[in-house]
Design an enzyme around this catalytic site. Structure first.
Site, PDB file in Angstrom:
ATOM      1  N   PRO A 173      -5.152  -0.461  -4.410  1.00  0.00           N
ATOM      2  CA  PRO A 173      -5.746   0.137  -5.607  1.00  0.00           C
ATOM      3  C   PRO A 173      -5.208  -0.520  -6.873  1.00  0.00           C
ATOM      4  CG  PRO A 173      -4.112   1.614  -4.621  1.00  0.00           C
ATOM      5  CD  PRO A 173      -4.323   0.486  -3.670  1.00  0.00           C
ATOM      6  N   ALA A 227      -6.418   4.301  -8.786  1.00  0.00           N
ATOM      7  CA  ALA A 227      -5.964   5.651  -9.117  1.00  0.00           C
ATOM      8  C   ALA A 227      -7.020   6.365  -9.951  1.00  0.00           C
ATOM      9  CB  ALA A 227      -4.650   5.570  -9.876  1.00  0.00           C
ATOM     10  N   GLN A 253      -8.244   6.393  -4.236  1.00  0.00           N
ATOM     11  CA  GLN A 253      -6.911   6.958  -4.444  1.00  0.00           C
ATOM     12  C   GLN A 253      -6.986   8.037  -5.516  1.00  0.00           C
ATOM     13  OE1 GLN A 253      -3.924   4.729  -6.715  1.00  0.00           O
ATOM     14  NE2 GLN A 253      -2.524   4.906  -4.976  1.00  0.00           N
ATOM     15  N   TYR A 289       4.089   8.930 -10.767  1.00  0.00           N
ATOM     16  CA  TYR A 289       3.040   9.865 -11.165  1.00  0.00           C
ATOM     17  C   TYR A 289       3.367  11.276 -10.644  1.00  0.00           C
ATOM     18  CZ  TYR A 289       0.723   5.721 -12.872  1.00  0.00           C
ATOM     19  OH  TYR A 289       0.451   4.575 -13.579  1.00  0.00           O
ATOM     20  N   LEU A 308       3.982  -8.239  -3.118  1.00  0.00           N
ATOM     21  CA  LEU A 308       4.248  -9.667  -2.964  1.00  0.00           C
ATOM     22  C   LEU A 308       3.995 -10.167  -1.544  1.00  0.00           C
ATOM     23  CD1 LEU A 308       7.211 -10.333  -5.409  1.00  0.00           C
ATOM     24  CD2 LEU A 308       4.840 -11.086  -5.583  1.00  0.00           C
ATOM     25  N   ARG A 339      -2.425  -8.312  -6.582  1.00  0.00           N
ATOM     26  CA  ARG A 339      -2.641  -9.427  -7.519  1.00  0.00           C
ATOM     27  C   ARG A 339      -3.199 -10.673  -6.845  1.00  0.00           C
ATOM     28  NH1 ARG A 339       3.276  -8.749  -9.814  1.00  0.00           N
ATOM     29  NH2 ARG A 339       3.459  -8.162  -7.600  1.00  0.00           N
TER      30      ARG A 339
END
Ligand code: FMN
Length: 370
Positions: A23, A62, A104, A182, A308, A331
């Site tokens: 997400p 999200a 999500q 969160y 990563l 990413r």
């Protein structure tokens, strides 16, 4: 066959491979008007490209369960039918490419009411009062208001309502965002939870909000569809590092995962951090994978690893060795939407580009005009 490209079945859903799109908030939702919080063309292209790129599961960013649970006014929301309908076109397209669709759900709590990260200055465009387990601010952000127990119940109900909308929209997977500082994480961690009632204090009490959210969501989310839970396995504070500040630990996470497994969670998506702005995090390739491996080893639950993971051999090794059942990429999929096809080629798997694009990948010489 590579482990990465082996299908996986969770409840009634079979996902074609274990390369999953993590997400990623896009700050591209409708910010005003009757469609506030709805998905836009930006979301369509964001998911369509990665579905064509061969991911097995794409997880929508999200998405807030309430208006004040958004991190910014450009966040997706899922508290009404207009918002739910805005996802149908995306979901249909994902399905047409054999990609499962996940969403999500989040409440940002004390991390809400910011702006787009690329906005200038304080990056706060439209402010509202945030809420949290305790009136303890994150970094330099404004202090949140402490949630009363009545409002806690309302937030739990909002998660259930959003789950109903996600079900009706046709999502295959629902993920609860219990990570990255969160609201759910704010209840779990002693950093942000200083309550003295049944939602604070002992680990069991701090876990109460998360488990009540899971229970409420499971009443609306169909039995045959899997429920994921993204956790920050550690706050990178005492217990896991030399930092003396008390925090949520990897041992706490194993205990939580066991409880969630018994309540209908099907997979733990294992991230870390986000509760304090200044934890020392040893960031490097696959730096969070060992937490996914530990949860998988010590509970009955499948896990997914994120963070990563960029190299096909690395991803294959994580799944093949049983450290996790799948990998989420974030990413790297922004850099290369076709990463799954690249990985398949690298691992000697048959390529599954859509036929529309096949000519780009066949070995025929290019003939002008054909
Ligand atoms: C642009 C962007 C937006 C993100 N939004 C979310 C989000 O909505 N929910 C979430 O759990 N993580 C979010 N993350 C974190 C990623 O899902 C992922 O856990 C993190 O980037 C590490 O994975 P990576 O190294 O593959 O990028 C976001 C990351 C990026 C780069």
């Amino acid at each position: 066959m590579s482990a990465l490209f082996e299908p996986i079945t969770l409840r009634g859903l079979t996902i074609e491979n274990r390369v999953w799109m993590s997400p990623m908030m896009q700050f591209a939702a409708e910010p005003t008007g009757p469609a506030t919080g709805a998905a836009t063309d930006w979301h369509f292209q964001h998911f369509a490209a990665r579905a064509v790129g061969g991911v097995g599961l794409a997880m929508v960013e999200a998405t807030s369960v309430t208006e004040d649970g958004r991190s910014s006014e450009y966040d997706l929301g899922l508290w009404n039918g207009v918002q739910a309908d805005s996802h149908r076109r995306v979901i249909d397209f994902l399905h047409s490419q054999g990609t499962a669709a996940g969403i999500q759900l989040v409440h940002a709590g004390r991390k809400g009411s910011t702006g787009r990260p690329w906005s200038s200055g304080s990056h706060i465009e439209q402010q509202w009062q945030t809420v949290a387990p305790s009136s303890v601010a994150f970094g330099g952000m404004p202090a949140p208001a402490e949630l009363t127990t009545a409002r806690i119940t309302q937030v739990i109900d909002a998660f259930a309502t959003s789950a109903m909308h996600a079900r009706d929209a046709g999502f295959d997977v629902l993920e609860l965002h219990g990570a990255h500082g969160y609201l759910i994480h704010q209840f779990l961690s002693p950093v942000s939870n200083q309550r003295t009632d049944e939602y604070g204090g002992s680990r069991a009490n701090r876990m109460r909000f998360a488990t009540e959210v899971v229970d409420a969501v499971r009443t609306q989310w169909p039995e045959d569809r899997p429920l994921f839970f993204r956790v920050s396995a550690t706050d990178w504070l005492s217990g896991d590092t030399d930092d003396p500040r008390p925090g949520w630990t990897s041992e706490d996470t194993v205990q939580l995962a066991a409880v969630l497994a018994a309540r209908g969670v099907d997979l733990i998506d294992v991230s870390t951090g986000g509760i304090v702005p200044d934890a020392h995090i040893p960031v490097g390739p696959g730096y969070q994978t060992r937490f996914a491996a530990e949860i998988r080893r010590r509970t009955s639950l499948p896990t997914a690893s994120v963070g990563l993971i960029t190299d096909p051999a690395q991803a294959e090794a994580i799944v093949q060795s049983g450290e996790a059942d799948a990998v989420f990429l974030a990413r790297e999929l922004l850099r290369d939407p076709y990463w799954a096809h690249r990985a398949a080629r690298h691992l000697g798997e048959p390529l599954r580009y859509p036929p529309n694009y096949a000519r780009a990948f066949s070995h025929r010489p290019v003939v002008a005009g054909r």
